[in-house]
Every structure is written in structure tokens, then in C-alpha cells.
Design an enzyme around this catalytic site. Structure first.
Site, PDB file in Angstrom:
ATOM      1  CB  CYS A 180      15.510  -9.009  -5.143  1.00  0.00           C
ATOM      2  SG  CYS A 180      13.766  -9.562  -5.921  1.00  0.00           S
ATOM      3  CD  GLN A 239       7.942  -8.082  -7.897  1.00  0.00           C
ATOM      4  OE1 GLN A 239       8.120  -9.047  -7.226  1.00  0.00           O
ATOM      5  NE2 GLN A 239       6.880  -7.381  -8.172  1.00  0.00           N
ATOM      6  CG  HIS A 293      -2.258  -0.996   1.041  1.00  0.00           C
ATOM      7  ND1 HIS A 293      -3.448  -0.525   0.802  1.00  0.00           N
ATOM      8  CD2 HIS A 293      -2.058  -2.375   1.151  1.00  0.00           C
ATOM      9  CE1 HIS A 293      -4.244  -1.450   0.667  1.00  0.00           C
ATOM     10  NE2 HIS A 293      -3.228  -2.588   0.881  1.00  0.00           N
ATOM     11  CG  ASP A 300      -4.891   2.618   1.793  1.00  0.00           C
ATOM     12  OD1 ASP A 300      -5.934   2.041   1.774  1.00  0.00           O
ATOM     13  OD2 ASP A 300      -3.820   2.212   1.309  1.00  0.00           O
ATOM     14  CB  SER A 356       5.351  -8.131   1.280  1.00  0.00           C
ATOM     15  OG  SER A 356       3.750  -7.541   1.091  1.00  0.00           O
ATOM     16  CG  ASN A 362       1.611  -2.600  -5.461  1.00  0.00           C
ATOM     17  OD1 ASN A 362       0.649  -1.946  -6.100  1.00  0.00           O
ATOM     18  ND2 ASN A 362       1.863  -2.482  -4.075  1.00  0.00           N
ATOM     19  CB  SER A 363       3.370  -8.460  -8.511  1.00  0.00           C
ATOM     20  OG  SER A 363       4.014  -8.429  -7.292  1.00  0.00           O
ATOM     21  CD  GLU A 365       6.128  -3.504  -8.834  1.00  0.00           C
ATOM     22  OE1 GLU A 365       6.102  -2.719  -7.992  1.00  0.00           O
ATOM     23  OE2 GLU A 365       6.610  -4.681  -8.773  1.00  0.00           O
TER      24      GLU A 365
END
Length: 455
Positions: A332, A334, A21, A113, A279, A353-354, A357
Site C-alpha cells: 500500500c 504507507q 534507500h 548512498d 520491504s 523510513n517508517s 514517516e
């Protein structure tokens, strides 16, 4: 990019204390700061004390959640944590706003948020403009809206669901909090309560871009004053217009960059499978072993992120593998990995998010969703955007090694993989166009800034 009078406009951004977030909201803050606005990010005090923070042009000021020494992990009950956060956080947020009022640069706008609707009430009490920041996809938000307003009955009946702006969804494509109605009631209530008072917000900001979710955005925009402001990732990977913006700048985890980057630099272009489940996701030991064996038997190089809290689940078969095909790291960068020429696909849990991205960097995906919005994201990346494949579970709910191996080879070696790679590149171009100068998201950010300057 800076507009006249912008330096006198001060924005306060208030994220949920979670890496997934914080990242997109902090990135949006950088966009505002690059236009000359003063911006303060207000994570919890525990985050400011424990995170690795390297942020230019955005001030960071902690507020209390009631657990300043241990944060969210200090208490095992999410219900107790979020209830305490609401009480203490409201007071601490108000105190920060009051302190700033006596300075030469009082806050003019509160961006909060969407999972904390109570923050809107604090902002309105002090006469601030308010913006609700949604960190998940518009498609997922639309599902929660329909449930909250009683337009989608729960528990969901029937094998499929048809809703405005969305493709026909099978029930297991729905967010897990909707499909498994009795699961995680505290989190289910949190996602539904995003729409508790959002109509009172002056702005609704979503980390997506118009062409990625065209139909559902048109439908939702008839209900709320939506502005798409994504992809909200560091500028170096997209338009390169925000100076020195190479990373998010705030991390709750520590990584040894030289280890995995040196390893990647030795691999050929498109030869590595990047594996990460985010995460928060937790996998069982049996599933971890099946993933390991599937990756090994695929005969491709792989870089696998396994958090320290999950390391004890790694199978012996991985340690005994002498092929040197794999590298396991605790964490890492990412984005840096996804941008590396050696990475050919991403085995992912499909967190938003992943997902965005990977879309932004043109990397094909193998979808292995776990819970919450991840099943919806997997549906879109496979069937709508056509930039990945989705693993199938067996009767025990486990993805077996043969399934992992099959999906890897389908993208890395098969004809379908070539089509997926071409589609992924096309979406990469569209993502850059959205945030580039004159793009749809860029215009929305400009309009947001202009409205604050005029207020």
C-alpha cells in the site's frame, strides 16, 4: 524558491537498489529540483526496468550492477552481489559521468548512498563535489562510528552502554549487527564502512531533523560537516511547497489503492491499527499467527500489509475470522494510510523510513523491531520521544497474542495512550517546522544549494 544560475548546476544522485534507500534520496532530489537544479537519479538498470516510476523534474538514468536482468534477487549471496556491484557499478557510474561531460550539462555534484563509499572515489576522480547521504538515524550512525573507530569495543560487554550524545542504552537496544556481533557480517561491514572515507566527502547529509536528535547531532557535527535535510517525505504531508509531490514516485511493489482506501473510508477516526513490517523483514509462521490472533482479540479494526512472498505464512485463523475487523493487502501507499483519519496507531518493525514517516504524520507506534537499526529506533520512540510502546518477547523470542492485544489497547484505549497521542502530535508539528520555509532543514538545503552554485 529557484535561485539564479541553479538551472546550470547538475546533481547526480546514486542510491542503493533498495526501496528503503531509494525513497529518501529521491525525495531529497525533488527538493533540489524545486530550487531549480538539474537532478539525475541513477538507480540500477534492473530497477529502472521493473519499478513503477512516476517522477517529475528528476531525470532517471540506470547504471549497471552486473545483474541487469534480475537485480539483487538474481543471486542468493549478498557478498557476491555487493562485490560485483562495486566493480561493475564503479565502471558504469564513471561512464555515465563521462557521457554527461560531453553534453551541455555536466554533473557538478555526486550524492551517493553512504553504504557505497567507493562511489566517492569515482566522484573525486572527475572533480565533482561529493555528498554522503545517510538514510538511517544519526543515533544509529553514531553507534557505527564508535565501533568503526574502536571507541566501542565488540563484542559488547556489560548490560549497558554510555556514549556521547546518546541516552544510556541496554545492549539489546544497540543495532543488531553490533549486539549480535557474529550476525550478517556482510551487512555489518557495510554499515561500518560508511565511515571508511567519509571525511573526504564535502558534505554529510542525514535524513533527520535537529530537534528529533538534538544531542547526538551536536556531537556528530563536531566530527563531520553534517547537514540535516529531513524529514525526507513527500511535501504534501509537510510544507506543501513542492508542486504535485504526493508520493515518492518510484515503487518496487504494486498495490490496489481503491481496495484499502475504500475500506479505510468506512472506518471511524482513530479506529484502525495499521500493521506493516517493511520491504525486507521476514517473520516466522508462529509469529504471524500470534500477531493475527492478537489483532483479532483486541477487537479493533486492522489493516495489515503482508508481502506476496510472506502470504503463505498467514494463519488459517485469519481466514476463519468472521468479524470483518481486518483487511490484509500485499502492499500500500504507507504515507497515504498513515495520513488517513481512520488510523489510530502503527504496529511497525521500526525501520527508519517508517519511523520518521510516522513521526511526521503524528501517528503513535507499537514497536516490534526485528534487526539492524530497528532496535535503536524503538528505544528512541518509546523512551526519548515517548510516542509509542514496545512489545516484549517471551523466552522463545516470540511476541505472544496477549502481548499484542495489551499493547494495542494501551495506545487505543488507555490513559497512557492519550499522553502518547499528544506527544505524537507535538512531534508532527516539530517535523513540519523543520522542513517548512525558514526551518532548520530547509535552511540546510538552501545552504547546500548555495554552496554548489558558488563552487
Amino acid at each position: 524558491m529557484k535561485e539564479e544560475g541553479a538551472e546550470e548546476t547538475h546533481v547526480l544522485a546514486f542510491p542503493i537498489p533498495s526501496q528503503g534507500h531509494i525513497n529518501p534520496l529521491l525525495q531529497f532530489c525533488k527538493r533540489l529540483a524545486s530550487r531549480g537544479l538539474k537532478v539525475t537519479l541513477a538507480p540500477t538498470i534492473f530497477i529502472t526496468k521493473s519499478a513503477h516510476i512516476e517522477v517529475n523534474n528528476v531525470r532517471v538514468e540506470g547504471i549497471s550492477d552486473g545483474f541487469d536482468e534480475g537485480g539483487m534477487d538474481a543471486i542468493k549471496s549478498p557478498e557476491v552481489y555487493f562485490e560485483r556491484f562495486k566493480v561493475v557499478g564503479s565502471e558504469s557510474l564513471a561512464e555515465l559521468i563521462e557521457r554527461q561531460q560531453s553534453s551541455g550539462y555536466p554533473f557538478k555534484c555526486l550524492i551517493y548512498d553512504s553504504h557505497m563509499p567507493w562511489a566517492l572515489e569515482v566522484g573525486k576522480r572527475f572533480g565533482l563535489s561529493t555528498a554522503s547521504f545517510f538514510t538511517q538515524s544519526c543515533a544509529t550512525d553514531a553507534i557505527y562510528y564508535n565501533v568503526k573507530k574502536g571507541l566501542l569495543s565488540t563484542p559488547v560487554q556489560g548490560p549497558t552502554v554510555s556514549l556521547p550524545g546518546l541516552p544510556v542504552l541496554e545492549t539489546h537496544d544497540l543495532p543488531s549487527f553490533v549486539y549480535y556481533w557474529g550476525s550478517y557480517p556482510i551487512f555489518r561491514d557495510s554499515v561500518l564502512n560508511q565511515f571508511q572515507n567519509v571525511e573526504q566527502a564535502d558534505y554529510v547529509l542525514i535524513n533527520t531533523f535537529d530537534k528529533l536528535e538534538d544531542e547526538v547531532l551536536k556531537w556528530m557535527s563536531n566530527i563531520y560537516p553534517i547537514k540535516t535535510i529531513g524529514p525526507s517525505v513527500p511535501s504534501i504531508y509537510l510544507d506543501k511547497r513542492v508542486e504535485d509531490d504526493k508520493d515518492y514516485g518510484l515503487s518496487l511493489f504494486e498495490s490496489r489503492k481503491e481496495t484499502y482506501m475504500d475500506w479505510l473510508n468506512m472506518r471511524e477516526a482513530g479506529s484502525v491499527i495499521y500493521v506493516s513490517f517493511g520491504s525486507l523483514s521476514e517473520l516466522g509462521e508462529e509469529q504471524m499467527e500470534e500477531i493475527a490472533l492478537g489483532l483479532i482479540s483486541s477487537n479493533h479494526y486492522f489493516l495489515w500489509v503482508v508481502r506476496k512472498s510472506e502470504e503463505n505464512k498467514l494463519p488459517k485463523s485469519l481466514a476463519e475470522d468472521k468479524s470483518e475487523k481486518g483487511l490484509v493487502v500485499a502492499w500500500c501507499s504507507q504515507l497515504e494510510v498513515l495520513a488517513h483519519k481512520a488510523v489510530g496507531c502503527f504496529l511497525t518493525h521500526c525501520g527508519w523510513n517508517s519511523t520518521i514517516e510516522s513521526v511526521s504524520l503524528g501517528v503513535p507506534m507499537i514497536a516490534m523491531p526485528q534487526w539492524t537499526d530497528q532496535t535503536m529506533n524503538a528505544k528512541f520512540l518509546v523512551d526519548v520521544w515517548e510516542i509509542g510502546v514496545r512489545v516484549e518477547l517471551d523466552e522463545k523470542g516470540i511476541i505472544r497474542r496477549k502481548e499484542i492485544e495489551k499493547c494495542v489497547k494501551e495506545i487505543m484505549e488507555g490513559d497512557r495512550g492519550e499522553k502518547i497521542k499528544r506527544n505524537a502530535f507535538r512531534w508532527k508539528v516539530l517535523a513540519k517546522e523543520a522542513i517548512d520555509e525558514g526551518g532548520s532543514s530547509d535552511k540546510n538545503i538552501d545552504e547546500f544549494v548555495a554552496s554548489l552554485l558558488c563552487a
